[in-house]
Design a protein around this motif. Structure first.
Motif, short mmCIF file in Angstrom:
data_model
loop_
_atom_site.label_atom_id
_atom_site.label_comp_id
_atom_site.label_asym_id
_atom_site.label_seq_id
_atom_site.Cartn_x
_atom_site.Cartn_y
_atom_site.Cartn_z
N ASP A 16 0.83 -1.21 0.00
CA ASP A 16 0.00 0.00 0.00
C ASP A 16 0.86 1.25 0.00
N ASP A 17 1.94 1.25 0.78
CA ASP A 17 2.82 2.40 0.83
C ASP A 17 3.43 2.67 -0.53
N GLU A 18 3.87 1.63 -1.24
CA GLU A 18 4.46 1.81 -2.55
C GLU A 18 3.42 2.32 -3.54
N ASN A 19 2.19 1.81 -3.47
CA ASN A 19 1.14 2.24 -4.39
C ASN A 19 0.76 3.69 -4.20
N ASN A 20 0.83 4.16 -2.97
CA ASN A 20 0.46 5.54 -2.69
C ASN A 20 1.63 6.50 -2.85
N GLY A 21 2.81 5.97 -3.12
CA GLY A 21 3.97 6.84 -3.23
C GLY A 21 4.39 7.41 -1.90
N ASN A 22 4.03 6.72 -0.81
CA ASN A 22 4.29 7.23 0.52
C ASN A 22 4.74 6.09 1.40
N SER A 23 6.04 5.97 1.63
CA SER A 23 6.55 4.85 2.40
C SER A 23 6.62 5.14 3.89
N GLU A 24 6.39 6.37 4.32
CA GLU A 24 6.51 6.71 5.73
C GLU A 24 5.24 6.43 6.52
N ASN A 25 4.08 6.56 5.90
CA ASN A 25 2.83 6.27 6.59
C ASN A 25 1.77 5.93 5.56
N ASN A 26 0.58 5.61 6.00
CA ASN A 26 -0.49 5.20 5.09
C ASN A 26 -1.39 6.35 4.69
N GLU A 27 -0.90 7.56 4.73
CA GLU A 27 -1.66 8.73 4.35
C GLU A 27 -2.00 8.66 2.86
N GLU A 28 -3.27 8.85 2.52
CA GLU A 28 -3.68 8.78 1.12
C GLU A 28 -3.26 10.05 0.39
N LEU A 29 -2.62 9.86 -0.76
CA LEU A 29 -2.17 10.99 -1.55
C LEU A 29 -3.04 11.12 -2.79
N ILE A 30 -3.24 12.36 -3.22
CA ILE A 30 -3.97 12.59 -4.46
C ILE A 30 -3.08 13.39 -5.41
N LYS A 31 -3.18 13.04 -6.68
CA LYS A 31 -2.37 13.67 -7.71
C LYS A 31 -3.07 14.92 -8.23
N ALA A 32 -2.27 15.93 -8.54
CA ALA A 32 -2.81 17.16 -9.12
C ALA A 32 -3.50 16.86 -10.44
N ASN A 33 -4.54 17.62 -10.75
CA ASN A 33 -5.22 17.44 -12.03
C ASN A 33 -5.05 18.65 -12.93
N ALA A 34 -4.07 19.50 -12.61
CA ALA A 34 -3.71 20.63 -13.46
C ALA A 34 -2.25 20.98 -13.18
N SER A 136 -0.08 38.37 -4.92
CA SER A 136 0.71 39.07 -5.94
C SER A 136 1.09 38.16 -7.11
N SER A 137 0.65 36.91 -7.08
CA SER A 137 1.00 35.95 -8.14
C SER A 137 -0.14 35.76 -9.12
N THR A 138 0.26 35.48 -10.35
CA THR A 138 -0.67 35.09 -11.40
C THR A 138 -0.40 33.62 -11.69
N TYR A 139 -1.45 32.82 -11.74
CA TYR A 139 -1.30 31.40 -12.03
C TYR A 139 -1.89 31.10 -13.40
N LEU A 140 -1.07 30.51 -14.26
CA LEU A 140 -1.50 30.06 -15.58
C LEU A 140 -1.43 28.54 -15.56
N PHE A 141 -2.45 27.86 -16.09
CA PHE A 141 -2.41 26.40 -16.03
C PHE A 141 -3.32 25.76 -17.05
N ASN A 142 -3.10 24.45 -17.22
CA ASN A 142 -3.93 23.59 -18.06
C ASN A 142 -4.40 22.41 -17.23
N ARG A 143 -5.59 21.97 -17.50
CA ARG A 143 -6.13 20.78 -16.85
C ARG A 143 -5.40 19.56 -17.41
N THR A 144 -5.05 18.62 -16.52
CA THR A 144 -4.37 17.39 -16.94
C THR A 144 -5.17 16.15 -16.58
N GLY A 145 -6.27 16.31 -15.86
CA GLY A 145 -7.06 15.16 -15.43
C GLY A 145 -8.47 15.59 -15.08
#
Length: 149
Positions: A16-34, A136-145
């Motif tokens: 499970d840790d390897e699948n979530n990309g998190n070997s330190e704990n079982n915290e669920e990670l979510i990937k950015a969609n932009a 003070s920042s401008t964010y430019l982005f594209n959706r990826t998911g």
């Protein structure tokens, strides 16, 4: 029997840790969609930083320089719009308190001078679909998911 169950739990936990990309704990990670960039301008020019975003059809919920975040990460909600130069000029008008800033505006007395920022933003048209102004920042982005859960 107890040793076999302990071994199965250990293997499952590690998988499970390897699948979530998190070997330190079982915290669920979510990937950015932009993905996109933060753009800031100063007297000497424009600075950019690659950023990952978690969005739905109308709002940004999180921005990070890392592609994965904890599902439990605190969120803020910011509205984004299709990228258009009119939005850049309107934001500059608001920042400087001067109505109707356009490309023909004389920026010599502005501090910082936004001319390099405007020219840079023109080069980004067609590369990015969406824009959002946060602080003070401008964010430019594209959706990826798809939308975040």
């Amino acid at each position: 029997m107890v040793a076999v169950i302990s071994w199965i739990v250990t293997i499952t936990s590690c998988a499970d840790d390897e699948n979530n990309g998190n070997s330190e704990n079982n915290e669920e990670l979510i990937k950015a969609n932009a993905v996109g960039m933060a753009v800031d301008y100063f007297t000497h020019g424009v600075e950019t930083l690659t950023m990952y975003l978690w969005i739905d059809d109308y709002s940004i919920y999180h921005i990070s320089d890392e592609e994965y975040i904890s599902k439990n990460q605190s969120i803020s909600k910011f509205v984004y719009k299709p990228f258009a130069m009119d939005l850049i000029y309107a934001n500059l008008s608001s920042d400087f308190g001067i109505p109707d800033i356009t490309d023909e505006t004389d920026f010599t007395s502005f501090e910082p001078n936004p001319r390099k920022y405007i020219e840079f933003m023109k080069t980004q048209r067609g590369k990015y679909d969406y824009i959002c102004f946060i602080g003070s920042s401008t964010y430019l982005f594209n959706r990826t998911g798809n939308n975040i859960n």
